[in-house]
Write a protein that holds these residues in place. Sequence first.
Motif, PDB file in Angstrom:
ATOM      1  N   THR A  32     -20.752  -1.170 -17.698  1.00 48.68           N
ATOM      2  CA  THR A  32     -19.391  -1.797 -17.917  1.00 48.68           C
ATOM      3  C   THR A  32     -19.013  -2.164 -16.241  1.00 48.68           C
ATOM      4  O   THR A  32     -18.467  -3.207 -16.158  1.00 48.68           O
ATOM      5  CB  THR A  32     -18.257  -0.772 -18.643  1.00 48.68           C
ATOM      6  OG1 THR A  32     -18.844  -0.558 -19.921  1.00 48.68           O
ATOM      7  CG2 THR A  32     -16.931  -1.633 -18.600  1.00 48.68           C
ATOM      8  N   LEU A  33     -18.894  -1.208 -15.439  1.00 43.77           N
ATOM      9  CA  LEU A  33     -18.737  -1.544 -14.045  1.00 43.77           C
ATOM     10  C   LEU A  33     -19.616  -2.518 -13.575  1.00 43.77           C
ATOM     11  O   LEU A  33     -19.009  -3.249 -12.759  1.00 43.77           O
ATOM     12  CB  LEU A  33     -18.909  -0.022 -13.259  1.00 43.77           C
ATOM     13  CG  LEU A  33     -18.191  -0.068 -11.886  1.00 43.77           C
ATOM     14  CD1 LEU A  33     -17.543   1.093 -11.516  1.00 43.77           C
ATOM     15  CD2 LEU A  33     -19.222  -0.495 -10.920  1.00 43.77           C
ATOM     16  N   VAL A  34     -20.983  -2.307 -13.685  1.00 43.70           N
ATOM     17  CA  VAL A  34     -21.607  -3.425 -12.865  1.00 43.70           C
ATOM     18  C   VAL A  34     -21.305  -4.770 -13.669  1.00 43.70           C
ATOM     19  O   VAL A  34     -21.513  -5.731 -12.842  1.00 43.70           O
ATOM     20  CB  VAL A  34     -23.181  -3.074 -13.027  1.00 43.70           C
ATOM     21  CG1 VAL A  34     -24.176  -4.087 -12.803  1.00 43.70           C
ATOM     22  CG2 VAL A  34     -23.514  -1.861 -12.531  1.00 43.70           C
ATOM     23  N   ASN A  35     -21.117  -4.879 -14.939  1.00 41.70           N
ATOM     24  CA  ASN A  35     -21.045  -6.322 -15.550  1.00 41.70           C
ATOM     25  C   ASN A  35     -19.784  -6.881 -14.923  1.00 41.70           C
ATOM     26  O   ASN A  35     -19.651  -8.098 -14.640  1.00 41.70           O
ATOM     27  CB  ASN A  35     -21.026  -6.062 -17.044  1.00 41.70           C
ATOM     28  CG  ASN A  35     -22.377  -5.955 -17.717  1.00 41.70           C
ATOM     29  OD1 ASN A  35     -23.695  -6.237 -16.941  1.00 41.70           O
ATOM     30  ND2 ASN A  35     -22.643  -5.654 -18.986  1.00 41.70           N
ATOM     31  N   ASP A  36     -18.670  -5.913 -14.669  1.00 43.46           N
ATOM     32  CA  ASP A  36     -17.411  -6.510 -14.507  1.00 43.46           C
ATOM     33  C   ASP A  36     -17.605  -6.925 -13.038  1.00 43.46           C
ATOM     34  O   ASP A  36     -17.118  -7.863 -12.596  1.00 43.46           O
ATOM     35  CB  ASP A  36     -16.445  -5.302 -14.532  1.00 43.46           C
ATOM     36  CG  ASP A  36     -15.857  -4.897 -16.032  1.00 43.46           C
ATOM     37  OD1 ASP A  36     -16.240  -5.845 -16.772  1.00 43.46           O
ATOM     38  OD2 ASP A  36     -15.313  -3.830 -16.147  1.00 43.46           O
ATOM     39  N   ALA A  37     -18.192  -6.168 -12.196  1.00 42.26           N
ATOM     40  CA  ALA A  37     -18.408  -6.775 -10.759  1.00 42.26           C
ATOM     41  C   ALA A  37     -19.310  -7.742 -10.574  1.00 42.26           C
ATOM     42  O   ALA A  37     -18.865  -8.746  -9.559  1.00 42.26           O
ATOM     43  CB  ALA A  37     -19.133  -5.469  -9.846  1.00 42.26           C
ATOM     44  N   ILE A  38     -20.219  -8.116 -11.298  1.00 45.56           N
ATOM     45  CA  ILE A  38     -21.077  -9.237 -11.426  1.00 45.56           C
ATOM     46  C   ILE A  38     -20.186 -10.472 -11.665  1.00 45.56           C
ATOM     47  O   ILE A  38     -20.386 -11.562 -11.104  1.00 45.56           O
ATOM     48  CB  ILE A  38     -22.310  -8.896 -12.286  1.00 45.56           C
ATOM     49  CG1 ILE A  38     -23.157  -7.840 -11.807  1.00 45.56           C
ATOM     50  CG2 ILE A  38     -23.249 -10.303 -12.344  1.00 45.56           C
ATOM     51  CD1 ILE A  38     -23.749  -8.034 -10.408  1.00 45.56           C
ATOM     52  N   GLU A  39     -19.592 -10.342 -12.931  1.00 43.63           N
ATOM     53  CA  GLU A  39     -18.621 -11.438 -13.241  1.00 43.63           C
ATOM     54  C   GLU A  39     -17.638 -11.917 -12.287  1.00 43.63           C
ATOM     55  O   GLU A  39     -17.339 -13.083 -12.333  1.00 43.63           O
ATOM     56  CB  GLU A  39     -18.048 -11.055 -14.544  1.00 43.63           C
ATOM     57  CG  GLU A  39     -18.831 -10.884 -15.924  1.00 43.63           C
ATOM     58  CD  GLU A  39     -18.415 -10.685 -17.037  1.00 43.63           C
ATOM     59  OE1 GLU A  39     -17.198 -10.260 -17.212  1.00 43.63           O
ATOM     60  OE2 GLU A  39     -19.224 -10.303 -18.130  1.00 43.63           O
ATOM     61  N   HIS A  41     -18.048 -11.383  -9.093  1.00 45.14           N
ATOM     62  CA  HIS A  41     -18.875 -11.776  -7.802  1.00 45.14           C
ATOM     63  C   HIS A  41     -18.232 -10.791  -6.750  1.00 45.14           C
ATOM     64  O   HIS A  41     -18.193 -11.050  -5.641  1.00 45.14           O
ATOM     65  CB  HIS A  41     -18.295 -13.009  -7.192  1.00 45.14           C
ATOM     66  CG  HIS A  41     -19.090 -14.227  -8.122  1.00 45.14           C
ATOM     67  ND1 HIS A  41     -19.656 -15.254  -7.385  1.00 45.14           N
ATOM     68  CD2 HIS A  41     -19.415 -14.363  -9.357  1.00 45.14           C
ATOM     69  CE1 HIS A  41     -20.160 -16.041  -8.330  1.00 45.14           C
ATOM     70  NE2 HIS A  41     -19.979 -15.492  -9.548  1.00 45.14           N
ATOM     71  N   GLN A  42     -18.173  -9.526  -7.288  1.00 43.74           N
ATOM     72  CA  GLN A  42     -17.727  -8.489  -6.292  1.00 43.74           C
ATOM     73  C   GLN A  42     -18.902  -7.437  -5.995  1.00 43.74           C
ATOM     74  O   GLN A  42     -20.035  -7.268  -6.965  1.00 43.74           O
ATOM     75  CB  GLN A  42     -16.582  -7.524  -7.059  1.00 43.74           C
ATOM     76  CG  GLN A  42     -15.246  -8.412  -7.209  1.00 43.74           C
ATOM     77  CD  GLN A  42     -14.619  -8.601  -6.037  1.00 43.74           C
ATOM     78  OE1 GLN A  42     -14.420  -7.991  -5.070  1.00 43.74           O
ATOM     79  NE2 GLN A  42     -14.157 -10.011  -5.923  1.00 43.74           N
ATOM     80  N   ILE A  43     -18.903  -6.742  -5.168  1.00 40.27           N
ATOM     81  CA  ILE A  43     -19.656  -5.586  -4.713  1.00 40.27           C
ATOM     82  C   ILE A  43     -19.309  -4.204  -5.668  1.00 40.27           C
ATOM     83  O   ILE A  43     -18.130  -4.272  -5.731  1.00 40.27           O
ATOM     84  CB  ILE A  43     -19.644  -5.112  -3.392  1.00 40.27           C
ATOM     85  CG1 ILE A  43     -20.489  -6.294  -2.621  1.00 40.27           C
ATOM     86  CG2 ILE A  43     -20.603  -3.916  -2.959  1.00 40.27           C
ATOM     87  CD1 ILE A  43     -20.317  -5.943  -1.033  1.00 40.27           C
ATOM     88  N   PHE A  44     -20.565  -3.545  -6.124  1.00 40.62           N
ATOM     89  CA  PHE A  44     -19.892  -2.489  -7.050  1.00 40.62           C
ATOM     90  C   PHE A  44     -20.615  -1.195  -6.273  1.00 40.62           C
ATOM     91  O   PHE A  44     -21.577  -1.295  -5.619  1.00 40.62           O
ATOM     92  CB  PHE A  44     -20.613  -2.508  -8.659  1.00 40.62           C
ATOM     93  CG  PHE A  44     -22.160  -2.644  -8.537  1.00 40.62           C
ATOM     94  CD1 PHE A  44     -22.725  -1.613  -8.633  1.00 40.62           C
ATOM     95  CD2 PHE A  44     -22.521  -4.078  -8.713  1.00 40.62           C
ATOM     96  CE1 PHE A  44     -24.209  -1.491  -8.808  1.00 40.62           C
ATOM     97  CE2 PHE A  44     -24.172  -3.961  -8.717  1.00 40.62           C
ATOM     98  CZ  PHE A  44     -24.945  -2.843  -8.626  1.00 40.62           C
ATOM     99  N   GLU A  45     -20.012  -0.143  -6.355  1.00 38.93           N
ATOM    100  CA  GLU A  45     -20.386   1.218  -5.845  1.00 38.93           C
ATOM    101  C   GLU A  45     -20.050   2.232  -7.071  1.00 38.93           C
ATOM    102  O   GLU A  45     -18.896   2.118  -7.689  1.00 38.93           O
ATOM    103  CB  GLU A  45     -19.453   1.475  -4.912  1.00 38.93           C
ATOM    104  CG  GLU A  45     -19.834   0.758  -3.468  1.00 38.93           C
ATOM    105  CD  GLU A  45     -19.179   1.363  -2.283  1.00 38.93           C
ATOM    106  OE1 GLU A  45     -19.278   2.606  -1.930  1.00 38.93           O
ATOM    107  OE2 GLU A  45     -18.590   0.635  -1.490  1.00 38.93           O
ATOM    108  N   ILE A  46     -20.846   3.158  -7.536  1.00 38.28           N
ATOM    109  CA  ILE A  46     -20.871   3.920  -8.581  1.00 38.28           C
ATOM    110  C   ILE A  46     -21.456   5.107  -8.535  1.00 38.28           C
ATOM    111  O   ILE A  46     -22.733   5.286  -7.720  1.00 38.28           O
ATOM    112  CB  ILE A  46     -21.056   3.471  -9.870  1.00 38.28           C
ATOM    113  CG1 ILE A  46     -20.698   3.986 -11.085  1.00 38.28           C
ATOM    114  CG2 ILE A  46     -22.526   2.883  -9.810  1.00 38.28           C
ATOM    115  CD1 ILE A  46     -20.877   3.324 -12.298  1.00 38.28           C
ATOM    116  N   GLY A  64     -24.333  -2.141  -5.018  1.00 38.27           N
ATOM    117  CA  GLY A  64     -25.178  -3.337  -5.417  1.00 38.27           C
ATOM    118  C   GLY A  64     -24.296  -4.638  -5.504  1.00 38.27           C
ATOM    119  O   GLY A  64     -23.125  -4.493  -5.115  1.00 38.27           O
ATOM    120  N   HIS A  65     -24.793  -5.590  -5.653  1.00 34.36           N
ATOM    121  CA  HIS A  65     -24.183  -6.971  -5.770  1.00 34.36           C
ATOM    122  C   HIS A  65     -25.056  -8.094  -6.544  1.00 34.36           C
ATOM    123  O   HIS A  65     -26.181  -7.870  -6.597  1.00 34.36           O
ATOM    124  CB  HIS A  65     -23.826  -7.540  -4.438  1.00 34.36           C
ATOM    125  CG  HIS A  65     -25.134  -8.173  -3.466  1.00 34.36           C
ATOM    126  ND1 HIS A  65     -25.456  -8.951  -3.508  1.00 34.36           N
ATOM    127  CD2 HIS A  65     -25.669  -7.062  -2.732  1.00 34.36           C
ATOM    128  CE1 HIS A  65     -26.692  -8.917  -2.880  1.00 34.36           C
ATOM    129  NE2 HIS A  65     -26.807  -7.888  -2.211  1.00 34.36           N
TER     130      HIS A  65
END
Length: 255
Positions: A32-39, A41-46, A64-65
């Motif tokens: 969920t966090l990765v998909n939300d960040a990708i949609e 266009h944000q960098i994700f950290e988890i 990642g991004h």
Amino acid sequence: ALTGYQLADLKRNNRISYEQIIHPDDRIKVRTLVNDAIESHQIFEINYRIQTADHKEKWVWEKGHGIYDEQGDVQAIEGYIFDITERIHSEQAAEKAINQSKALKQALDELSSQLDLSQVLRRILVSLKTVLEYDSATLFLKEEEKYKVVAARGFTNTSRLINRTLPTTNLLLKEIENLKAPIILNNAQDDPRFERWETANQVRGWMGVPLIRHDEFIGLMTIDNYRTAAYTQEDAKLASSFANSAAVVIENAKL
């Protein structure tokens, strides 16, 4: 090296997909966090857990991004994954120690408010439960050449145990008295010194903790758990702190 799998195992999901390595309880959170960040266009950290090829659990931190084409559609994900297991375990240990310290203070404050000896004895095992998990427990005081049960909790017929005595020749209890230190059994059923009563056939993890006052042994607590290897040396230190403070409360109540 981190996952225990070979490059060929992971490449194009040949043997296993990376998502399958993620701990089952964390997969939805990560996805969920990765998909939300990708949609967006944000960098994700988890932070999350993975299960390695040799079935070990590790904590990892991933940053990642997405990589996008000219139309803004995601083509790939690039990420960096680091092992943070040691850091997480240290943080968890510190948090556990703080919580145990708070629980110990609260339990002892409650005990100290009691002046009547019979009430103190009843409350000791109730207060112990807030500090250390157990299925059953017994409090013995030493009287002449015997150990007398003055409180018990978690047994089928607890009332029948009160005032029951064991001789000071009981090998396991006597060793605790002689050592003036806790004894831990990973599986009590394998120890011939372990005396069975009531629901004791279910007991696996076991710990005996002396009550010491002015460097004198005045009694002990036995703590039972149905799980094998339920108690550690850290648990023994915590139980000893509680037991020694309980010994002070018992002496004050007697006075």
